[in-house]
Motif scaffolding. Structure first.
Motif, PDB file in Angstrom:
ATOM      1  N   PHE A  79      53.654   3.088 -24.803  1.00 21.18           N
ATOM      2  CA  PHE A  79      54.402   2.590 -23.881  1.00 21.18           C
ATOM      3  C   PHE A  79      54.953   2.930 -22.928  1.00 21.18           C
ATOM      4  CE2 PHE A  79      53.479  -1.446 -26.316  1.00 21.18           C
ATOM      5  CZ  PHE A  79      52.674  -2.260 -24.835  1.00 21.18           C
ATOM      6  N   THR A  80      55.199   3.729 -22.025  1.00 20.82           N
ATOM      7  CA  THR A  80      55.914   5.010 -21.092  1.00 20.82           C
ATOM      8  C   THR A  80      56.239   4.441 -19.546  1.00 20.82           C
ATOM      9  OG1 THR A  80      54.248   6.691 -21.777  1.00 20.82           O
ATOM     10  CG2 THR A  80      55.598   6.980 -20.070  1.00 20.82           C
ATOM     11  N   GLY A  81      57.373   4.638 -19.005  1.00 22.34           N
ATOM     12  CA  GLY A  81      58.311   3.836 -18.778  1.00 22.34           C
ATOM     13  C   GLY A  81      59.851   3.808 -17.839  1.00 22.34           C
ATOM     14  N   VAL A  82      61.176   3.159 -17.167  1.00 19.66           N
ATOM     15  CA  VAL A  82      61.800   3.386 -16.989  1.00 19.66           C
ATOM     16  C   VAL A  82      62.827   2.817 -17.864  1.00 19.66           C
ATOM     17  CG1 VAL A  82      63.228   4.042 -14.465  1.00 19.66           C
ATOM     18  CG2 VAL A  82      60.982   3.774 -15.068  1.00 19.66           C
ATOM     19  N   ARG A  83      64.181   3.216 -17.629  1.00 26.27           N
ATOM     20  CA  ARG A  83      64.496   2.375 -19.168  1.00 26.27           C
ATOM     21  C   ARG A  83      65.817   1.304 -17.846  1.00 26.27           C
ATOM     22  NH1 ARG A  83      68.694   4.551 -23.247  1.00 26.27           N
ATOM     23  NH2 ARG A  83      69.765   2.321 -23.133  1.00 26.27           N
ATOM     24  N   VAL A  84      65.225  -0.548 -18.395  1.00 29.18           N
ATOM     25  CA  VAL A  84      65.923  -1.268 -17.492  1.00 29.18           C
ATOM     26  C   VAL A  84      67.302  -0.852 -17.258  1.00 29.18           C
ATOM     27  CG1 VAL A  84      66.438  -3.801 -17.723  1.00 29.18           C
ATOM     28  CG2 VAL A  84      64.458  -2.557 -18.682  1.00 29.18           C
ATOM     29  N   SER A  85      67.812  -0.957 -17.658  1.00 32.52           N
ATOM     30  CA  SER A  85      69.421   0.089 -17.585  1.00 32.52           C
ATOM     31  C   SER A  85      68.987   1.239 -16.575  1.00 32.52           C
ATOM     32  CB  SER A  85      70.223   1.030 -19.255  1.00 32.52           C
ATOM     33  OG  SER A  85      69.381   1.734 -19.073  1.00 32.52           O
ATOM     34  N   GLU A  86      68.642   2.559 -16.670  1.00 35.89           N
ATOM     35  CA  GLU A  86      68.901   3.287 -15.597  1.00 35.89           C
ATOM     36  C   GLU A  86      68.525   2.835 -13.990  1.00 35.89           C
ATOM     37  OE1 GLU A  86      66.386   6.513 -16.859  1.00 35.89           O
ATOM     38  OE2 GLU A  86      68.014   6.799 -18.935  1.00 35.89           O
ATOM     39  N   LEU A  87      66.947   1.890 -14.369  1.00 37.75           N
ATOM     40  CA  LEU A  87      66.936   1.227 -12.895  1.00 37.75           C
ATOM     41  C   LEU A  87      67.756   0.318 -12.035  1.00 37.75           C
ATOM     42  CD1 LEU A  87      63.047   0.683 -11.821  1.00 37.75           C
ATOM     43  CD2 LEU A  87      64.454  -1.153 -12.091  1.00 37.75           C
ATOM     44  N   LEU A  88      68.190  -0.252 -13.312  1.00 42.15           N
ATOM     45  CA  LEU A  88      69.021  -1.654 -12.628  1.00 42.15           C
ATOM     46  C   LEU A  88      70.825  -0.466 -11.484  1.00 42.15           C
ATOM     47  CD1 LEU A  88      69.048  -3.996 -14.881  1.00 42.15           C
ATOM     48  CD2 LEU A  88      68.192  -4.130 -13.148  1.00 42.15           C
ATOM     49  N   GLN A  89      70.539   0.895 -12.654  1.00 37.64           N
ATOM     50  CA  GLN A  89      72.002   1.222 -12.408  1.00 37.64           C
ATOM     51  C   GLN A  89      71.606   2.296 -11.208  1.00 37.64           C
ATOM     52  OE1 GLN A  89      72.540   3.360 -16.082  1.00 37.64           O
ATOM     53  NE2 GLN A  89      73.857   2.131 -17.177  1.00 37.64           N
ATOM     54  N   SER A  90      70.243   2.547 -10.681  1.00 41.61           N
ATOM     55  CA  SER A  90      70.438   2.824  -9.938  1.00 41.61           C
ATOM     56  C   SER A  90      69.733   2.132  -8.245  1.00 41.61           C
ATOM     57  CB  SER A  90      68.522   3.557  -9.995  1.00 41.61           C
ATOM     58  OG  SER A  90      67.653   2.869  -9.580  1.00 41.61           O
ATOM     59  N   VAL A  91      70.088   0.717  -8.402  1.00 36.73           N
ATOM     60  CA  VAL A  91      70.224  -0.173  -7.366  1.00 36.73           C
ATOM     61  C   VAL A  91      71.600  -0.761  -7.255  1.00 36.73           C
ATOM     62  CG1 VAL A  91      67.959  -0.343  -8.013  1.00 36.73           C
ATOM     63  CG2 VAL A  91      69.286  -2.126  -8.839  1.00 36.73           C
ATOM     64  N   PRO A 119      66.714   0.203 -25.702  1.00 35.82           N
ATOM     65  CA  PRO A 119      66.167   1.184 -25.112  1.00 35.82           C
ATOM     66  C   PRO A 119      64.807   0.348 -24.239  1.00 35.82           C
ATOM     67  CG  PRO A 119      65.679   2.287 -27.012  1.00 35.82           C
ATOM     68  CD  PRO A 119      66.752   1.069 -26.766  1.00 35.82           C
ATOM     69  N   ALA A 120      64.939  -0.361 -23.742  1.00 34.15           N
ATOM     70  CA  ALA A 120      63.985  -1.158 -23.208  1.00 34.15           C
ATOM     71  C   ALA A 120      63.900  -0.874 -22.245  1.00 34.15           C
ATOM     72  CB  ALA A 120      64.674  -3.066 -22.702  1.00 34.15           C
ATOM     73  N   ILE A 121      62.238  -0.933 -21.788  1.00 33.24           N
ATOM     74  CA  ILE A 121      62.173  -0.494 -20.733  1.00 33.24           C
ATOM     75  C   ILE A 121      60.693  -1.076 -19.658  1.00 33.24           C
ATOM     76  CG2 ILE A 121      61.462   2.067 -21.614  1.00 33.24           C
ATOM     77  CD1 ILE A 121      58.636   1.559 -21.833  1.00 33.24           C
ATOM     78  N   ILE A 122      60.962  -0.711 -18.321  1.00 35.27           N
ATOM     79  CA  ILE A 122      60.034  -1.332 -17.552  1.00 35.27           C
ATOM     80  C   ILE A 122      58.670   0.228 -17.328  1.00 35.27           C
ATOM     81  CG2 ILE A 122      58.901  -1.820 -15.617  1.00 35.27           C
ATOM     82  CD1 ILE A 122      62.576  -2.451 -14.784  1.00 35.27           C
ATOM     83  N   ALA A 123      57.309  -0.495 -18.200  1.00 36.05           N
ATOM     84  CA  ALA A 123      56.483   0.625 -18.575  1.00 36.05           C
ATOM     85  C   ALA A 123      55.469   0.204 -17.679  1.00 36.05           C
ATOM     86  CB  ALA A 123      55.807  -0.036 -20.401  1.00 36.05           C
ATOM     87  N   TRP A 140      55.421  -3.704 -16.747  1.00 40.55           N
ATOM     88  CA  TRP A 140      55.748  -4.472 -18.525  1.00 40.55           C
ATOM     89  C   TRP A 140      57.060  -3.745 -19.186  1.00 40.55           C
ATOM     90  CZ3 TRP A 140      51.507  -5.465 -22.532  1.00 40.55           C
ATOM     91  CH2 TRP A 140      51.681  -6.729 -23.715  1.00 40.55           C
ATOM     92  N   ILE A 141      58.159  -5.163 -19.078  1.00 37.48           N
ATOM     93  CA  ILE A 141      59.059  -5.239 -19.610  1.00 37.48           C
ATOM     94  C   ILE A 141      58.609  -5.129 -20.879  1.00 37.48           C
ATOM     95  CG2 ILE A 141      61.413  -6.101 -20.581  1.00 37.48           C
ATOM     96  CD1 ILE A 141      61.408  -7.331 -17.280  1.00 37.48           C
ATOM     97  N   MET A 142      59.119  -3.749 -21.411  1.00 39.45           N
ATOM     98  CA  MET A 142      59.149  -3.538 -23.324  1.00 39.45           C
ATOM     99  C   MET A 142      60.432  -3.663 -23.864  1.00 39.45           C
ATOM    100  SD  MET A 142      56.901  -3.811 -25.650  1.00 39.45           S
ATOM    101  CE  MET A 142      55.079  -4.847 -24.586  1.00 39.45           C
TER     102      MET A 142
END
Lengths: 170, 612
Positions: A79-91, A119-123, A140-142
């Motif tokens: 799976f490839t994506g954005v870390r949930v933590s990074e995305l949430l921090q970005s907003v 390190p869960a991601i939004i894949a 997909w949250i993975m």
């Protein structure tokens, strides 16, 4: 600082500086098809009170990739994506508690998961390919189930929302 | 021992049961946990609901589209809607594929249904995502097919519902099993616990009992060790040895006495001295054996006490005559101070006590004077036997009444006796209930005092036959029958009795006696028999036989050589006069005389009764 002029200059420069920062901090508006809308208790927005993302914006985040098995896909999948933590921090989300809503109207309230640690991601990619809706995409949250055995719980499985469309931060 | 083993076994059994229960609980828990973790039912049902909902949304989108296109409105939004919902339905169907039920039957239905769904998806995919929006006809067809697929899902849902119910039942039953196992385990544990506690208490009790027992044993052991030290154990062994040995000595000694008695008449004056010596020796030997026999009879508890009132003077003067010569031999003055009192006790046994005391003083005191006196004191008569010899130190007072104890005879000179005299005295005085006092000290002589109850004049019996001089008895020509299996003794008796004037018939068994008596037509006046006869016959059996053959009852005497307490008891139970080998001829004659006299008296009484 006895000179009123100087004071004005300082104020002006400071204001300008602040404005610039806040301008630089603003989220860019999505240009492609919006795949994720983040709403709720967030500091940064781009469309009205929401932060909307297209695939390209998501791809601009630092990329996180891991391989894991899960309950829904046979074998080990990458799976490839954005870390949930990074995305949430970005907003500028106030917490990691949020409601994840899916295209199929499924939703799950995620709370108590330390996304800094896990390190869960939004894949957005499965095995290097973008996912169609019928393949449980586009997002997909993975969780890295294999690497983090503590994620082998119902809560984490329920939080693995596929066809993710919206995140409502609490 | 047995209970201990049982306890151990039970405890092991309980422990085993506990372990088994524990295992069962653990096993059931494992199973349940496995079942629970394998469970996808909740997820499956949720997915089914999702799928159904997604399908509903798709159907709704198609319906909207049909309406829109029939109304000729803008269908663009409706198209993207049904496209999206088609994909979402597709995705949820792909998730459903993960949840194959375990049950084969249901699995088949499941797979079949899924095949149809997939076929639906594959067939309609090109239409849904075609370049042009769906034609109304296609939309209608897809609508109908979707309804059919929806039915399929409903059926699957029903299957899941049933499966879930079954699963819940399984979980419940295994939970029940766990509870039961748990309760059983708890009860077992309780049982084991209480049983262990009980065993512990019992073990404690047992241990206490053992401690008590071991203390007792220790006491016994101490007593035995003391006995061993004091030589009493040795004496016990001696006792049984002597009892056995004296039986063998008894027979020839008995015969010897009888032969000597018979021989007396025929000895020439020149040989008298030697004859007397021989008789004295025989008498001494008899006396030794008699005292041994006395002891064993006392041990057996068969000595019968017959209390009578009699003047003590008669007995004492007999004793004075009896011991005068012995005293002279020992260089001792024998002083008798006799009062005229009546005493109430067994005359024979009292005589034996006094004889032993006098003999003891004569043999051991080494004094010059032996005085025997009697005087009344309130309601009793005190008979004192005292000497002025070397006395007995205080420290040895406690020993003098024990058997085989002789103070001044470490070399154990048998001519001084066996050391059982005083022990016989002690036992006899206990048997008679007489108080025996003893006082002595070094070089101040010994004094034995017997305290005998005063007799009542009315009960006076004269002419006690045993202590009249038996040798003076006159023969009356009464016939005596003798049954004795040992030829020496039989012949000795025959000769002795004949010499005393009794016509005697002697045979070796009851049968020969009966034959002879019947043949000669004689009814004897008295029957004498040995206790132990040939072929394991006893004296009393022989007597009964003869009585039965003659048809009459006669006075009878049983002579026994047994000193073993049991045999003595047996013989004395027969109820006939009982004499113990070796029997001094004088004693035998005295008893014969006595019995014959009694018979005469009874006969006279009978005749008197008949005359009346």
């Amino acid at each position: 600082m006895k000179s009123p002029f100087l004071r004005h200059v300082v104020v002006a420069v400071t204001f300008l500086f602040l404005t610039e920062i806040s301008l630089a901090d603003q989220l860019p508006a999505p240009t492609g098809k919006v795949v994720l809308i983040v709403t709720g208790n967030i500091d940064k927005t781009n469309v009205d009170d929401t932060a909307q993302f297209d695939i390209e914006m998501l791809e601009n985040f630092p990329v996180t990739t891991f391989k894991t098995s899960n309950d829904w896909v046979e074998g080990i999948t990458e799976f490839t994506g954005v870390r949930v933590s990074e995305l949430l921090q970005s907003v500028g989300a106030s917490s990691y508690s949020f409601r994840a809503l899916a295209l199929d109207r499924y939703h799950f309230d995620v709370s108590g998961i330390d996304f800094d640690k896990i390190p869960a991601i939004i894949a957005y990619k499965k095995n290097g390919k973008f996912m169609r809706v019928r393949e449980l995409g586009p997002l997909w949250i993975m969780f890295p189930f294999d690497e983090y055995p503590e994620t082998d719980t119902e809560q984490h499985r329920n939080a693995s929302v596929w066809q993710l469309a919206e995140i409502k931060v609490k | 021992m047995k209970t201990a083993r049982l306890t151990t076994l039970l405890t092991i059994f309980f422990a085993f049961m506990c372990v088994l229960q524990f295992y069962l609980i653990a096993n059931n828990l494992d199973k349940t946990r496995a079942q629970l973790s394998d469970r996808k039912s909740a997820g499956e049902v949720n997915s089914l609901i999702q799928v159904d909902r997604n399908l509903d949304h798709f159907i709704f989108a198609i319906t909207e589209y049909i309406h829109a296109s029939k109304a000729g409105a803008d269908t663009e939004k409706a198209v993207s809607k049904y496209q999206s919902d088609f994909d979402i339905f597709w995705a949820s169907t792909s998730i459903i594929e993960q949840y194959f039920p375990e049950n084969n039957e249901r699995q088949a239905v499941f797979i079949e249904s899924l095949e149809e769904v997939k076929e639906f998806l594959d067939t309609n995919d090109p239409f849904i995502f075609g370049d042009n929006p769906l034609s109304v006809a296609d939309a209608d067809r897809i609508y109908e097919e979707s309804k059919y697929i929806s039915d399929l899902y409903h059926k699957l849902g029903l299957g899941y519902f049933v499966a879930l119910s079954e699963f819940n039942d399984q979980i419940n039953s295994s939970t029940d099993r766990i509870y039961w196992a748990f309760y059983f385990f708890a009860i077992m544990l309780l049982c084991t616990g209480s049983f262990s506690a009980y065993s512990l208490v019992m073990a404690n009790k047992k241990a206490n009992a053992l401690v008590v027992q071991s203390e007792k044993n220790q006491q016994k052991l101490t007593q035995l060790v003391n006995e061993l030290r004091s030589g009493r154990l040795e004496n016990k062994a001696k006792d049984s040895f002597i009892a056995a040995a004296s039986h063998d000595l008894r027979q020839p000694l008995h015969a010897l006495g009888l032969f000597l008695g018979a021989l007396e008449r025929h000895v020439q004056p020149a040989g008298r001295t030697v004859m007397e010596k021989a008789q004295q020796s025989s008498a001494a030997l008899t006396k030794l054996l008699s005292s041994l026999l006395d002891l064993s009879r006392l041990d057996a508890g068969v000595v019968k006490v017959s209390e009578k009132d009699f003047p003590v003077a008669g007995l004492l003067s007999t004793l004075e005559q009896e011991f005068q010569s012995t005293a002279k031999e020992r260089d001792m003055a024998l002083v008798f101070d006799i009062s005229n009192d009546l005493v109430r006790t067994d005359r024979i046994l009292l005589g034996r006590i006094l004889r032993n005391l006098i003999e003891n003083a004569l043999t051991h005191s080494k004094g010059s004077v032996l005085s025997v006196s009697s005087k009344s004191d309130k309601d009793s008569v005190l008979i004192t036997v005292s000497d002025n010899g070397r006395g007995i130190p205080q420290s040895k007072h406690s020993h003098i009444f024990s058997e085989y104890y002789q103070i001044g005879n470490p070399e154990r000179d048998r001519s001084k006796g066996l050391g059982i005299g005083l022990s016989i005295v002690y036992r006899l005085s206990e048997l008679l209930g007489l108080e025996l006092d003893f006082s002595s000290d070094v070089d101040s002589g010994c004094t034995f005092t017997l305290n005998i109850p005063l007799g009542v004049p009315m009960n006076l019996t004269q002419n006690d036959p045993l202590y009249n001089d038996a040798s003076q008895a006159t023969a009356t020509g009464q016939v005596i029958a003798v049954i004795e299996d040992e030829i020496d003794i039989r012949e000795g008796m025959e000769i002795m009795l004949s010499s005393k004037g009794y016509p005697t018939i002697a045979t070796e068994s009851a049968d020969t006696m009966i034959n002879q008596l019947l043949k000669e037509g004689i009814v004897p006046d008295l029957l004498i028999t040995d206790y132990r006869l040939r072929d394991n016959n006893t004296g009393d059996e022989a007597i009964e036989k003869v009585f039965a053959a003659l048809g009459t009852v006669l006075p009878a005497i049983i002579i026994t050589g047994d000193t073993s307490p049991n045999r003595v008891k047996e013989a004395s139970q027969s109820g006939y006069a009982l004499l113990h080998k070796p029997v001094e001829p004088a004693d035998l004659l005295a008893v014969i005389d006595d019995l014959l006299k009694q018979k005469d008296q009874a006969l006279a009484a009978c005749e008197a009764g008949a005359m009346r």
